[in-house]
Every structure is written in C-alpha cells, then in structure tokens.
Design an enzyme around this catalytic site. Structure first.
Site, PDB file in Angstrom:
ATOM      1  N   CYS A 193     -10.176   8.405 -28.096  1.00 24.05           N
ATOM      2  CA  CYS A 193      -9.646   8.639 -26.933  1.00 24.05           C
ATOM      3  C   CYS A 193      -8.658   9.752 -26.700  1.00 24.05           C
ATOM      4  O   CYS A 193      -8.086  10.140 -27.913  1.00 24.05           O
ATOM      5  CB  CYS A 193      -8.877   7.467 -26.601  1.00 24.05           C
ATOM      6  SG  CYS A 193      -7.665   7.406 -24.971  1.00 24.05           S
ATOM      7  N   CYS A 196      -5.002   9.011 -27.057  1.00 23.69           N
ATOM      8  CA  CYS A 196      -4.223   8.230 -28.075  1.00 23.69           C
ATOM      9  C   CYS A 196      -5.447   8.343 -29.164  1.00 23.69           C
ATOM     10  O   CYS A 196      -6.210   8.962 -29.075  1.00 23.69           O
ATOM     11  CB  CYS A 196      -3.973   6.743 -27.499  1.00 23.69           C
ATOM     12  SG  CYS A 196      -5.616   5.604 -26.986  1.00 23.69           S
ATOM     13  N   CYS A 213      -9.925   5.169 -23.343  1.00 21.73           N
ATOM     14  CA  CYS A 213      -9.975   3.908 -23.883  1.00 21.73           C
ATOM     15  C   CYS A 213      -9.714   2.905 -22.737  1.00 21.73           C
ATOM     16  O   CYS A 213      -9.296   3.226 -21.562  1.00 21.73           O
ATOM     17  CB  CYS A 213      -8.923   3.484 -24.832  1.00 21.73           C
ATOM     18  SG  CYS A 213      -7.120   3.617 -24.217  1.00 21.73           S
ATOM     19  N   HIS A 226      -5.978   3.740 -20.682  1.00 21.77           N
ATOM     20  CA  HIS A 226      -6.258   5.182 -20.355  1.00 21.77           C
ATOM     21  C   HIS A 226      -7.206   5.752 -19.335  1.00 21.77           C
ATOM     22  O   HIS A 226      -7.178   6.281 -18.726  1.00 21.77           O
ATOM     23  CB  HIS A 226      -6.279   6.184 -21.445  1.00 21.77           C
ATOM     24  CG  HIS A 226      -4.827   6.169 -22.242  1.00 21.77           C
ATOM     25  ND1 HIS A 226      -4.737   6.012 -23.485  1.00 21.77           N
ATOM     26  CD2 HIS A 226      -3.669   6.172 -21.786  1.00 21.77           C
ATOM     27  CE1 HIS A 226      -3.352   5.905 -23.888  1.00 21.77           C
ATOM     28  NE2 HIS A 226      -2.638   6.012 -22.668  1.00 21.77           N
ATOM     29  N   CYS A 327     -32.613  -8.944 -23.304  1.00 21.16           N
ATOM     30  CA  CYS A 327     -33.913  -8.742 -24.219  1.00 21.16           C
ATOM     31  C   CYS A 327     -33.826  -9.752 -25.172  1.00 21.16           C
ATOM     32  O   CYS A 327     -35.207 -10.156 -25.499  1.00 21.16           O
ATOM     33  CB  CYS A 327     -34.013  -7.366 -24.720  1.00 21.16           C
ATOM     34  SG  CYS A 327     -32.505  -6.788 -25.530  1.00 21.16           S
ATOM     35  N   HIS A 799     -30.568  -3.612 -28.626  1.00 18.64           N
ATOM     36  CA  HIS A 799     -31.632  -3.895 -28.074  1.00 18.64           C
ATOM     37  C   HIS A 799     -32.664  -4.767 -28.969  1.00 18.64           C
ATOM     38  O   HIS A 799     -32.582  -4.467 -30.098  1.00 18.64           O
ATOM     39  CB  HIS A 799     -32.402  -2.484 -27.356  1.00 18.64           C
ATOM     40  CG  HIS A 799     -33.789  -3.058 -26.614  1.00 18.64           C
ATOM     41  ND1 HIS A 799     -33.602  -3.903 -25.393  1.00 18.64           N
ATOM     42  CD2 HIS A 799     -35.049  -2.525 -26.768  1.00 18.64           C
ATOM     43  CE1 HIS A 799     -35.139  -3.722 -24.971  1.00 18.64           C
ATOM     44  NE2 HIS A 799     -35.586  -2.998 -25.679  1.00 18.64           N
TER      45      HIS A 799
END
Length: 839
Positions: A193, A196, A213, A226, A327, A799
């Site tokens: 981030c 932070c 974040c 944020h 999936c 996936h």
C-alpha cells in the site's frame, strides 16, 4: 382480429394471469428443464402465472400438468448490421426492442451484429399468438403483467435476504473509464500500500495506477481503507484486487456503485499499467530476454497455454460458462458426469424425473441434476461451426457470437442456497464442493441405488495405546482418499534450497524473481506417508483409564468402484493465511493399493476395554471470553443482541465478518435469539444438543471445530454429535455427517433439501437400508481417467481446470473451452479420479 375480440378471447384466462410481485422470480432467460433460451431456435415460453420459463420441447409438459394456457414467447434475433457507404457498419442506434436481460448482452458491443427482441402472448393448446406490445387491444391487467415480465431483472441478482446468488453487472464506468498516462507500471509481485505498510488486501486503481489497501469487507483480510479514501478524494471509481488477476478475469470493485462489478475491458485497462493478463502467470518475473528461459508457471502448464488445441464438439464435449469464480463447480460436474453410473441415474431416468418433477422444477434437486446431465451429454449445446461460419471467422476479426456451452446458473443457485460459502461469488475448494454435492445426492435418492455408491468405502482405523499396547478397531465411511504431500521426500532438495535463497535476495533487492523451481515428490512417498501411523492428540486410554500416548493407522476395509484421490496441497502459513504447496507429483496411470487392505484384529492383539472417559465438571467455571466490539458491530446491523453474542462466541472471536456468516447460517433456528448457553458453565448444556446432562469438558468438542461445521450450513447439534463420534477429528466428522442422515424429526424442521424428496414419486425413491451404508467392494487396482487441477496460491483465489480421458484420448475442460489435450499435466493435479480395473 379487432381489439374487442382480442380482449374477449383473453377473458376466460384472466384468473390465470398474474402481475409479478416484489418477491416473484421471473425466469425469462432459461428453460427450467433444459438450457434453451430466447437465443435458441424455438425461443422461450414464460408462464404468465408461475413465471417459469420453458423451451419449445417442454412447454407442452407444463401445459398438460397445470392446465395453464397463457405464455409469453420470447425470441432474440441476431442479424448483421447495415453497412454505410464507406463499407463500415452504421452507428448503432438505441434499440427500443431490446428488453431481454440475457447473458448474451456481452455480445451487444460486437461491431458486425445487432440484436432485436420479439415478444408475443401465446394461448395453448391452439397456439394463438398476440404480438406485443399491444396496449390498445389487451385488457389493462394483461398489459401491466406483460410490462412487468418484460422489465423484470435477472432472478439471480441479490433482491432479498433469501436470494444469495448475485449476478455481477457491467460497471457503468467500464466503457468510459479515463486512464492517466503517468508512466505507472505495476510489478508482478512485491506490492505494498502506498500509504501504509500493508501487503495484503491491496487494490489497484484503474485510473491512476495507485496501489492501496482495502477494508475488511472487501473479500479479504484487514485493511486501513486507503483505497476508499483515495476514491473519496479523487473520484476514480474502479479498482481491481491484486492477486485475483488471471488469464480469465479479475475481481473488480466500483466505489461509486458500491458493489463488485464486471469490466469487459479489463485486459485493456490492466495493460495500460503494464499487466498482460495472458502472460502475467507465464513469466512472473517479467523477463523476456532471449538468453533467459521464461518461467513455466502452473497457469501455463495446466491450461496448456501456447499450444494450438483442437476444439471438440458433440455429446460429452460441452463447456460450461464461468459465472464468476464458479470454475470449481464446473470441473466437479464435468468429472462426475463422465461416470456411467451418474449418466444412467440422471440422464437415463430423465423422462421419469421430469414427469414427477414438482410444479416448480427450479427447486427440485433431481430435476436440476437431470437437466445438467442432459445439457452436458446430449450434444445439443456443443455444435461445431458451419462451413460458412468458418470462412467468416477467417475473413473477419470479429467473429459471429457463439452460444455453445451451458450456463449452470440455475443449478448453482439451488445447490448453494443457504450455504455461506458456495452461495457467494468467491472462489471455493473443489473438494469441499464435491463432498457437498455427494451429500445432496445422498439425501435426494432417485432409485434403489444412488450413483454416489461408486465412491463410498469403509475405512478401518486401528488405535493403539503406546503404553499398554492394547488396540481398538473402528470403521467409518469415506468418499475420497486424502494423500499428504511428503515434502521431506523431495528429490531436488538442493535446487529448492538454492532457489529459496535467490528468491529472498531478489525480493529484498526488488529485483526480478529467479526462475521457479518446483519440488518434485515421488508418489510412493505420499502413499507411504498415508499408511504411516499418526499420533492421537489428547488420547485417553481405557486400559489405563488415564491420558496416554496413542497412535492411529488407517486402512481400506473396502475398495470403492471409483477412487477419488485428493492431494493435500492446501495448508496454512504461520499467519493462518491459506496457501498452497506448489509441487510436482508423479501420479501413476495405473494404481495398486491392494497392500492397504484392512486386516482386522490380529492374533496376539488385545482390545482396549469398552470404557468411556469419566465426566469432569469444572470447580471454578469462568465466564466465556467474547469480543464485545464485534458483538456491537453485528447488533448495529439489526440482529438480536443474544444472537450476536452467540455468533461471536461460536466462531472463536474471529471477527465480525466470520460471525456474520454464522448468523446467516443459523438465523432460521428456533433458538436463534435465545441467550447464550455454554456447556460446563453453571450446569448449562448445548442449545439443541438434545440432553439435559452436564457435558464433561474432556468429552466436549472444541468450539472452533463446531463453528467450522456450523458455518458450512449444518445444525449445531449435528456438528456436536459428529465430532463426539469421531474423537473430535474435523475431517472425519464431516464424513460422519454425510454418512449418518439426521433423524426425521430434525430433518422436517431444519432442512429444506430433505423436503424436496416429498416431491419425487414414491415408485422411484430408494428404500432405506437399515443395515448401514451400501458398500461396493472389489479389487484395489485402478486406472486414471480424470483429474482436476488448481492454479493459484490458495482455495480463496485462482482457477480450476479439468482433464478427462474420453474415447482413448485426453480432453481439457476449461470452462466454455473444450479441446483435445496435447500435454495433460498429471503431475500438477489436485483431485484425481480412478476407476477400478476389472479382475
């Protein structure tokens, strides 16, 4: 026909025509018995009384069964756009006749084709047709009803608390999103981030490329919000969650619309910041130098990327649409419907199942299974392109939209209803869904035998007291063999150590990561680890009548017809974040586990006495520790205070989000809002435990295990009995639940699924077996015919792809894509399917 004549014609049918109410679901996109839709040749008929949809083949069945005569026929037509003088397509005008809320709306941006919707009322049995709209001729009530049906939204959007299947919508910002040319390029790893130091739950803003974040309710763990602050300050609406980007899509959130959305241009939007969706997992270090070999990731190997795979069509080669992280559902269904016993049970019994289906077939499990099996195996939804279409594909870059494959939306909405995990739009564990599906099949029999009989086997557990050397033999039912990953047996340990050192150095210096080295584990080592004794924690020896050391060994008391093998790749890190072991295991094509046959009590062995542990009542019970801040968060949402306290307690103070899932799973229980009752405190017992005696702490299942089981949708008393019956072993407790149907009095009040059995005709119900579970024993020699592979770092993301061996060759099922496999990646699978070799 004059206006008065049309109105007079409808008079006898007016009592059967309803206006959809707020809670009514209008199924105008898909047939209840098939995957026909308004896109199909015969269109779709919507009953004007029940609002169920029926294809041309099935509408007569509904008419005969109910006597309902008035249906709305919906048909979508596709045609080429008119070209202008310059040869290009004319600008598309707003089509006022486009009113169907169909999945094919994604094709509406196609440059060469446009769509037009047609609606009309049809009166059975004479098939008299009244074109719509027809305001002047129709009675006012009929006009209002028709308008309401045409304007209704998808029945799978989140409309009320009982509707958990949410259909993601295309963001209103997707087509007009402005992206800054600020030179920002996002690396493939090492994200943090920008405001932070958080490295989890990070969101990439698609306007300026900032990485910030999220908050705890953005699908994941904690955050400082944020990303949301940045939106409030700058107004940039769309963000994508880092770590969810795959070649098939990503999780996108719209701050402006306050919901998860679809971005049809996500590949272009990510490419603006240097992220190539198709290549990001192929070369995670981003290196393309000719003298450096790109890393071969599991994404590339499992999906057989870079190869020209030949598409396959026809019966058994039908793809399934990904509904957004579904999936795991698609792969499990492709695998089980490749098994003849499942084909016979549902497709073979399809006429009987459909004829005995209740008036609302969308809420009948066997009807939906039969519909799904027919969709996959009939070949009706998997047809090769015609010669003219092939020529057209060569001549034009924009291909004609195809409608091959089926969408399991109705099936998923039903089988996941009320389940806190499968009803969400998040990725889930395919193994857990397989067991969930087996559980549903067990509870909804359609004949003298259930197809899940082919998976069921008995496990003999031998527990030995290390001090007295006495033993106890017990049996339990299981449906799959779980193989541990013997990491200590890796044959390339030196390479792994060197790679780990280079990886850490690269991360510290923020350099490209080195080429991946994957641990190579012999299958024989995993089989050996399975057969070795395990220590029994907190073992109470009845021979010593005291705590002692104990070991347990598991063997096969019977061998199933089909053996499902799960490689236990998923584990937890030191921070309790789920992760996956990226390993290569040389899984055999032919498997012989005959040496794992159980032997029972051996000569010279002495059994442990059949004595129960003593009941211990604590002298100084203490009040339970409950996180009151989480309780207040839930109470502010409007839930009863006592229910909030129970939710936080039973989920081990793991936060408001986890407790919220508990509330959703238990809010229909009669004691939902009653005060919290803790076993062992003041002589209180478990709510709903069915007894008034004080429960000794040594015989009390751990609350965290009870919470895990109840969060999966099972009743608390069932979780309690299952854990006690399996010595507090979580995996065995789940198996115990699947193999021990609840008493009738509990089923009638706690399970919607069991109620569905009442809708099936009595002559096709299985008779209960008082002698215990049916077991099909035989040889322990098997051959591999399929496997499900997972790509990603944990069950919460990634996936799934399925490989199946059909007609002598391997086929890859990657959602809607069904192709002949060139290099089936047996060594990277997660769940393997073996069939017994006849003796």
């Amino acid at each position: 026909m004059a206006a008065g004549d049309v109105g007079e014609l409808l008079v006898p049918y007016m009592p059967t025509i309803r206006v959809p109410k707020a809670g009514d679901r209008v199924y105008k996109t898909e047939c209840s018995f098939s995957y026909d839709s308004p896109d199909s040749e015969g269109g779709l008929y919507v009953c004007m009384n029940t609002f169920l949809g029926f294809g041309r083949e099935h509408v007569e069945r509904h008419y005969r069964k109910t006597g309902q005569c008035v249906y709305m026929h919906l048909k979508r037509h596709m045609k080429e756009k008119v070209t202008g003088a310059s040869g290009g397509a004319l600008p598309k005008r707003r089509n006022t006749k486009l009113f169907l809320d169909l999945e094919s709306n994604g094709d509406l941006n196609n440059d060469d084709y446009e769509f037009e919707d047609e609606a009309k009322l049809v009166i059975f049995p004479d098939h008299f047709e009244i074109p719509l709209p027809n305001i002047e001729e129709l009675p006012a009530l009929v006009t209002i009803a028709c308008d309401a049906v045409l304007s209704s939204k998808s029945p799978y959007r989140k409309q009320d608390p009982d509707s958990w299947e949410e259909e993601l919508q295309v963001s209103k910002h997707a087509n007009t999103l402005v992206q800054m040319d600020n030179g920002v390029r996002i690396p493939p790893s090492g994200w943090k981030c920008s405001k932070c130091d958080l490295r989890e739950n990070l969101w990439l803003n698609l306007t300026d490329g900032s990485v910030l974040c999220g908050k705890w309710f953005f699908y994941g763990s904690g955050g400082n919000g944020h990303a949301l602050e940045h939106y409030k300050e700058m107004g940039y609406p769309l963000a994508v969650k880092l770590g969810t980007i795959t070649p098939d899509g990503a999780d996108v959130y719209s701050f402006d619309e306050e919901e998860a959305v679809l971005d049809p241009h996500i590949a272009k939007h990510l490419a603006h910041f240097g992220i190539d969706m198709l290549q990001m997992h192929v070369t995670e270090n981003g290196s393309r130098d000719n003298d450096i070999k790109p890393r071969v990731s599991e994404w590339e190997v499992i999906q057989e990327s870079g190869m020209k795979l030949k598409p396959m069509y026809g019966p058994g080669y039908t793809g399934m649409k990904n509904l957004g992280n579904s999936c795991y559902v698609n792969t499990v269904l492709q695998a089980i419907f490749s098994i003849p016993e499942f084909q016979r049970a549902y497709v073979g019994n399809l006429p009987r199942i459909f004829d005995y289906s209740p008036l609302d077939p969308t809420q009948d499990f066997n009807t939906q299974m039969a519909k799904l099996g027919h969709g996959l195996l009939s070949g009706q939804y998997s047809k090769p392109p015609t010669k003219s279409e092939l020529i057209e594909q060569v001549m034009k870059e924009e291909h004609k939209p195809q409608h091959n494959g089926i969408s399991p939306r109705m099936f998923k909405a039903f089988v996941s209803k009320g389940h806190p995990e499968f009803s969400s739009n998040r990725q889930q564990d395919a193994q857990e869904f397989l067991l969930h599906l087996i559980h549903l099949i067990e509870r909804n029999p359609i004949g003298s035998e259930n197809p899940t009989d082919v998976f069921r086997f008995l496990v003999e557990e031998r527990t030995q007291c290390c001090q007295s050397r006495k033993v106890r033999y017990t049996e339990r039912v299981d449906y799959l063999m779980q193989l541990p990953v013997a990491m200590e047996a890796a044959v390339n340990k030196d390479e792994l150590i060197a790679y780990e050192l280079k990886r850490r150095e690269a991360e510290t210096a923020r350099r490209p990561l080195p080429e991946l080295v994957r641990a190579k584990i012999p299958f024989s080592a995993c089989l050996q680890a399975f057969s070795e004794p395990d220590n029994v924690e907190d073992f109470w020896s009845s021979a010593l009548q005291a705590k002692s050391a104990g070991v347990k060994t598991s063997r096969f008391a019977s061998f199933p017809e089909y053996l499902v093998v799960q490689i236990k790749k998923f584990t937890f890190g030191l921070d309790w974040i789920p992760k996956k072991l990226d390993v290569s295991i040389d899984m055999p094509d032919l498997l012989d586990i005959s040496h794992l046959r159980a032997t029972g009590l051996q000569p010279g062995e002495e059994e442990l006495p059949d004595i129960s542990p003593p009941i211990i009542i604590p002298d100084d019970p203490k009040a339970p520790d409950i996180d009151e801040s989480s309780v207040m968060q839930l109470a502010e949402m409007g839930f009863p205070l006592e229910a909030c306290r129970k939710a936080v307690y039973y989920t081990g103070n793991m936060g408001a989000e986890v407790a919220f899932n508990w509330i959703i799973a238990h809010m229909e229980e009669p004691d939902f809002a009653e005060p919290l009752a803790i076993p062992g405190y003041g002589g209180a017992t478990f709510p709903g435990a069915g007894g008034a005696a004080v429960v000794g702490l040594d015989n009390q299942p751990p609350e965290e295990m009870v919470a895990i089981i109840t969060s999966m949708g099972f009743q608390r008393n069932i979780a309690f009995h299952a854990l006690r019956a399996t010595n507090n072993n979580l995996e065995h407790a789940l198996d115990w639940i699947f193999s021990h149907p609840e008493p009738e009095e509990e089923n009638e009040t706690t399970s919607e699924t069991m109620d569905l059995e009442n809708h099936v005709n009595a002559n096709i119900l299985a008779e209960s077996d008082p002698e215990g579970p049916r077991i099909k024993d035989g040889s322990g020699r098997y051959e591999l015919f399929g496997f499900i592979s997972h790509m990603g770092t944990s069950t919460m993301s990634g996936h799934y792809v399925c490989h199946l061996k059909k007609e002598g060759r391997w086929v890859i099922y990657n959602d809607l894509k069904v192709c002949a496999s060139e290099r089936p990646p047996r060594e990277l699978g997660y769940i393997y399917f073996y069939r017994r070799i006849p003796s």
